[in-house]
Write a protein that holds these residues in place. Structure first.
Motif, mmCIF file in Angstrom:
data_model
loop_
_atom_site.group_PDB
_atom_site.id
_atom_site.type_symbol
_atom_site.label_atom_id
_atom_site.label_comp_id
_atom_site.label_asym_id
_atom_site.label_seq_id
_atom_site.Cartn_x
_atom_site.Cartn_y
_atom_site.Cartn_z
ATOM 1 N N LYS A 68 0.711 -1.267 0.054
ATOM 2 C CA LYS A 68 0.049 0.055 0.047
ATOM 3 C C LYS A 68 0.924 1.322 0.007
ATOM 4 N N GLU A 69 1.892 1.217 0.879
ATOM 5 C CA GLU A 69 2.831 2.609 1.021
ATOM 6 C C GLU A 69 3.511 2.747 -0.297
ATOM 7 N N ARG A 70 3.932 1.809 -0.754
ATOM 8 C CA ARG A 70 4.744 1.903 -2.183
ATOM 9 C C ARG A 70 3.812 2.444 -3.288
ATOM 10 N N VAL A 71 2.708 1.856 -3.255
ATOM 11 C CA VAL A 71 1.753 2.219 -4.397
ATOM 12 C C VAL A 71 1.361 3.525 -4.292
ATOM 13 N N ALA A 72 1.070 4.126 -3.089
ATOM 14 C CA ALA A 72 0.651 5.519 -2.820
ATOM 15 C C ALA A 72 2.065 6.435 -3.399
ATOM 16 N N VAL A 73 3.242 6.010 -3.068
ATOM 17 C CA VAL A 73 4.159 7.056 -3.472
ATOM 18 C C VAL A 73 4.465 6.830 -4.889
ATOM 19 N N LEU A 74 4.219 5.851 -5.654
ATOM 20 C CA LEU A 74 4.414 5.563 -7.101
ATOM 21 C C LEU A 74 3.174 6.335 -7.697
ATOM 22 N N ARG A 75 1.914 6.175 -7.102
ATOM 23 C CA ARG A 75 0.819 6.866 -7.710
ATOM 24 C C ARG A 75 0.829 8.343 -7.708
ATOM 25 N N LEU A 76 1.891 8.822 -6.747
ATOM 26 C CA LEU A 76 1.983 10.384 -6.522
ATOM 27 C C LEU A 76 2.931 10.921 -7.784
ATOM 28 N N VAL A 77 3.903 9.864 -7.985
ATOM 29 C CA VAL A 77 4.939 10.244 -9.283
ATOM 30 C C VAL A 77 4.173 10.342 -10.391
ATOM 31 N N MET A 78 3.468 9.099 -10.799
ATOM 32 C CA MET A 78 2.694 9.282 -11.764
ATOM 33 C C MET A 78 1.579 10.288 -12.216
ATOM 34 N N ALA A 79 1.036 10.688 -10.993
ATOM 35 C CA ALA A 79 0.214 11.930 -11.004
ATOM 36 C C ALA A 79 1.050 12.916 -11.658
ATOM 37 N N GLU A 80 1.999 13.219 -10.868
ATOM 38 C CA GLU A 80 3.003 14.244 -11.349
ATOM 39 C C GLU A 80 3.252 14.358 -12.766
ATOM 40 N N PHE A 81 3.573 13.370 -13.115
ATOM 41 C CA PHE A 81 4.045 12.954 -14.670
ATOM 42 C C PHE A 81 2.881 13.377 -15.373
ATOM 43 N N LYS A 82 1.466 12.860 -15.200
ATOM 44 C CA LYS A 82 0.239 13.285 -16.214
ATOM 45 C C LYS A 82 0.197 14.516 -15.766
ATOM 46 N N ARG A 83 0.306 15.249 -14.623
ATOM 47 C CA ARG A 83 -0.031 16.801 -14.401
ATOM 48 C C ARG A 83 0.687 17.498 -15.554
ATOM 49 N N ILE A 84 2.128 17.248 -15.454
ATOM 50 C CA ILE A 84 2.811 17.798 -16.547
ATOM 51 C C ILE A 84 2.468 17.627 -18.127
ATOM 52 N N GLU A 85 2.149 16.596 -18.346
ATOM 53 C CA GLU A 85 1.703 16.162 -19.549
ATOM 54 C C GLU A 85 0.519 16.824 -20.044
ATOM 55 N N VAL A 86 -0.577 16.973 -18.986
ATOM 56 C CA VAL A 86 -1.638 17.710 -19.557
ATOM 57 C C VAL A 86 -1.697 18.968 -19.625
ATOM 58 N N ASP A 87 -0.872 19.826 -18.593
ATOM 59 C CA ASP A 87 -0.778 21.156 -18.382
ATOM 60 C C ASP A 87 0.104 21.718 -19.641
ATOM 61 N N GLU A 88 1.388 20.840 -19.999
ATOM 62 C CA GLU A 88 2.131 21.578 -20.984
ATOM 63 C C GLU A 88 1.981 20.797 -22.185
ATOM 64 N N ARG A 89 1.076 20.026 -22.543
ATOM 65 C CA ARG A 89 0.828 19.046 -23.697
ATOM 66 C C ARG A 89 2.127 18.442 -24.222
ATOM 67 N N ILE A 90 2.902 17.791 -23.407
ATOM 68 C CA ILE A 90 4.076 17.308 -23.851
ATOM 69 C C ILE A 90 4.029 15.744 -23.169
ATOM 70 N N GLU A 91 4.779 14.882 -23.833
ATOM 71 C CA GLU A 91 5.089 13.704 -23.449
ATOM 72 C C GLU A 91 6.463 13.606 -22.510
ATOM 73 N N VAL A 92 6.407 13.405 -21.235
ATOM 74 C CA VAL A 92 7.245 13.341 -20.251
ATOM 75 C C VAL A 92 8.298 12.329 -20.648
ATOM 76 N N ASP A 93 9.630 12.898 -21.143
ATOM 77 C CA ASP A 93 10.818 11.888 -21.494
ATOM 78 C C ASP A 93 11.750 11.736 -20.356
ATOM 79 N N ASP A 94 12.723 11.030 -20.524
ATOM 80 C CA ASP A 94 13.584 10.724 -19.187
ATOM 81 C C ASP A 94 14.342 11.827 -18.757
#
Length: 164
Positions: free
Chosen positions: A37-63
């Motif tokens: 559970k704890e690890r899932v929560a942290v990784l979801r936070l990371v993925m949510a941040e990636f998604k936020r950037i992709e939606v806000d800036e209309r880009i694909e997050v690269d490495d």
């Protein structure tokens, strides 16, 4: 909390040539299957941040951008951890420390002092920097090489010391 099996699975996935975002997503799926559970929560936070950037800036997050985002997230959590410790909120500080360890798994290995000194010396020579007022030129060369592998505040202090 993280299990050795979870980290071992991550390392297996990390060896392939997939993007950092995909590796994090795969680790999230593995953590979900393992009911961490704890690890899932942290990784979801990371993925949510990636998604936020992709939606806000209309880009694909690269490495490169993913590394910068992970580095920023670790830095924010270190600041929060310190503030919680100063306020005597050890349980919240422990949560921040846990999140740092989970995010840091995806960052490249930290640079040694010697490696950092070499990168800084090469950047000073390549940029032709002679004084502190030209520090920005050297930092522009250094930052892509050390992103996620060293604290930029520390890098700046080292560069300033070499130039000063």
């Amino acid at each position: 909390m993280s299990t050795p099996l979870g980290n071992q699975l991550y390392m297996t996935v990390a060896m392939s040539n997939t993007s950092l975002k995909d590796r994090i997503n795969d680790a999230l799926k593995t953590a979900m299957r393992s009911r961490e559970k704890e690890r899932v929560a942290v990784l979801r936070l990371v993925m949510a941040e990636f998604k936020r950037i992709e939606v806000d800036e209309r880009i694909e997050v690269d490495d490169t951008r993913a590394l910068a985002l992970l580095d920023k997230m670790v830095k924010q959590r270190r600041d929060s951890e310190q503030q919680y410790r100063n306020a005597g909120r050890d349980e919240l500080a422990a949560q921040e420390a846990y999140e740092i360890t989970e995010i840091a798994v995806f960052l490249p290995a930290a640079l040694s002092t010697e490696e950092l000194d070499q990168i800084i010396a090469k950047a000073i020579a390549d940029a032709g920097v002679t004084g502190a007022r030209d520090m920005g030129k050297a930092m522009a060369l250094i930052k892509p090489q050390v992103q996620g592998r060293a604290d930029m505040g520390d890098v700046s202090k080292l560069l300033k010391a070499k130039l000063g």
